[in-house]
Design a protein around this motif. Structure first.
Motif, short mmCIF file in Angstrom:
data_model
loop_
_atom_site.label_atom_id
_atom_site.label_comp_id
_atom_site.label_asym_id
_atom_site.label_seq_id
_atom_site.Cartn_x
_atom_site.Cartn_y
_atom_site.Cartn_z
N ASN A 150 -4.84 -6.12 3.64
CA ASN A 150 -3.40 -6.02 3.19
C ASN A 150 -2.83 -5.36 1.92
N ASN A 180 -6.41 -9.81 4.98
CA ASN A 180 -5.50 -10.69 6.25
C ASN A 180 -5.55 -11.53 6.72
N ASN A 232 2.89 -12.93 12.41
CA ASN A 232 3.41 -11.99 11.59
C ASN A 232 4.50 -11.75 10.99
N SER A 233 5.33 -12.15 11.37
CA SER A 233 7.03 -11.98 11.00
C SER A 233 7.55 -13.39 11.10
N LYS A 285 1.74 -1.15 2.80
CA LYS A 285 1.22 -2.52 3.04
C LYS A 285 1.73 -2.52 4.67
N GLU A 286 3.16 -1.44 5.70
CA GLU A 286 2.81 -1.71 7.17
C GLU A 286 1.82 -0.91 7.60
N LYS A 293 -0.91 -3.80 7.70
CA LYS A 293 -0.43 -4.60 8.49
C LYS A 293 -1.64 -4.96 9.42
N ASP A 327 3.49 -13.64 4.10
CA ASP A 327 2.83 -13.34 4.70
C ASP A 327 1.56 -14.25 4.92
#
Length: 182
Positions: free
Chosen positions: A57, A70, A161-162, A48-49, A52, A152
């Motif tokens: 994704n 994404n 992104n977060s 997943k990372e 990104k 996400d």
């Protein structure tokens, strides 16, 4: 001539996710590859990372694992496929509920209702169907209510992104309270 290409476990998992749609379960992959679910989750989080910054994704939703576009590519995907209808905008009530979840996650429906002062049953259902939130477990309290967190896909809707990229809630609250006192 028999050519057998050795390919890594991550690549094998990706291939299965591509073909499996939303039907791939954590338990099934773990059993198939003969690895613990913990190890599999570790591999999936690495994947997943790594993915990104790509157009595809990996989404881990409880026991289900699947590939998704994404969310940051949503505009270009919609443009290419010439969709006649644009994605619906979120209502102010939905945005308020999503904000509460984003800043207080994990949070229960009753905790959201206590903050908003109104029922959020339909809103929770709608934003869960849009995959902007997910059930991330149960609270260890009477009735064991569901806990919710943003996904996400919601972060992509906001273009971030977060949750760490969200504005500082305490500073915003301080500014608002400062204006109300004047």
């Amino acid at each position: 001539m028999n050519l057998k290409v050795q390919i890594g476990l991550k690549s094998q998992i990706e291939a299965l996710l591509l073909l499996g749609g939303e039907d791939i379960k954590l338990k099934e992959l773990s059993k198939f590859f003969n690895i613990s679910q913990g190890k599999l989750v570790e591999i999936l989080l690495e994947l997943k990372e790594e993915r990104k910054g790509t157009g595809i994704n990996i989404e881990i939703d409880g026991e289900n694992i699947y590939l998704v576009t994404n969310p940051l590519c949503g505009e270009i995907v919609n443009s290419f496929f010439n969709q006649e209808t644009k994605p619906k905008k979120l209502s102010p009530a939905a945005l308020e509920t999503l904000s509460i979840i984003a800043y207080h996650q994990p949070i229960t429906k009753s905790e959201i209702e206590a903050i908003r002062g109104v029922s959020v049953d339909r809103i929770i259902q709608n934003i869960e169907e849009k995959k902007f939130i997910r059930n991330c477990g149960k609270k260890e309290s009477i009735g064991r209510p569901n806990l919710y967190e943003v996904t996400d896909k919601f972060l992509g809707y906001l273009g971030i992104n977060s949750v760490e990229e969200l504005p500082d809630y305490a500073k915003i609250k301080e500014k608002i309270n400062g204006r109300n006192e004047n």
